[in-house]
Motif scaffolding. Structure first.
Motif: not given
Length: 93
Positions: A6-16, A22-27, A44-55
């Motif tokens: 399962v792959r999920c595209e996610c948004v982190l609105f509060s990440a600045h 990384r703190s949220v993702i690693q948890s 995916n999107d390792q260098d974007a602040w508010q966007k990520t893709e987890l698998a």
């Protein structure tokens, strides 16, 4: 043998910063790996602040068991208020 991914595209609105992201993702990834029959990674999107893709990937003998583990991983994402799933894609092999 059933393999579920399962792959999920996610948004982190509060990440600045990447550090906050990384703190949220690693948890989430740490909790998914511990005590579950899962592999988890940011794919995916390792260098974007508010966007990520987890698998998340799981291997098992029955589709029901694999699907249960993947659903638990998605529940971990939904539990965190800092992150929101936008798109979710399942693949079965």
């Amino acid at each position: 043998m059933i393999v579920g991914v399962v792959r999920c595209e996610c948004v982190l609105f509060s990440a600045h910063s990447l550090k906050e992201k990384r703190s949220v993702i690693q948890s989430i990834l740490r909790k998914a790996r511990n005590g579950h029959n899962l592999s988890a990674s940011e794919v995916n999107d390792q260098d974007a602040w508010q966007k990520t893709e987890l698998a998340f990937a799981c291997v098992g003998t029955a589709k029901v068991a694999v699907e249960r583990e993947l659903t638990r991983a998605l529940a971990m994402i939904d539990f965190h208020t800092e992150i929101e799933r936008v798109n979710t894609f399942y693949e079965w092999f």
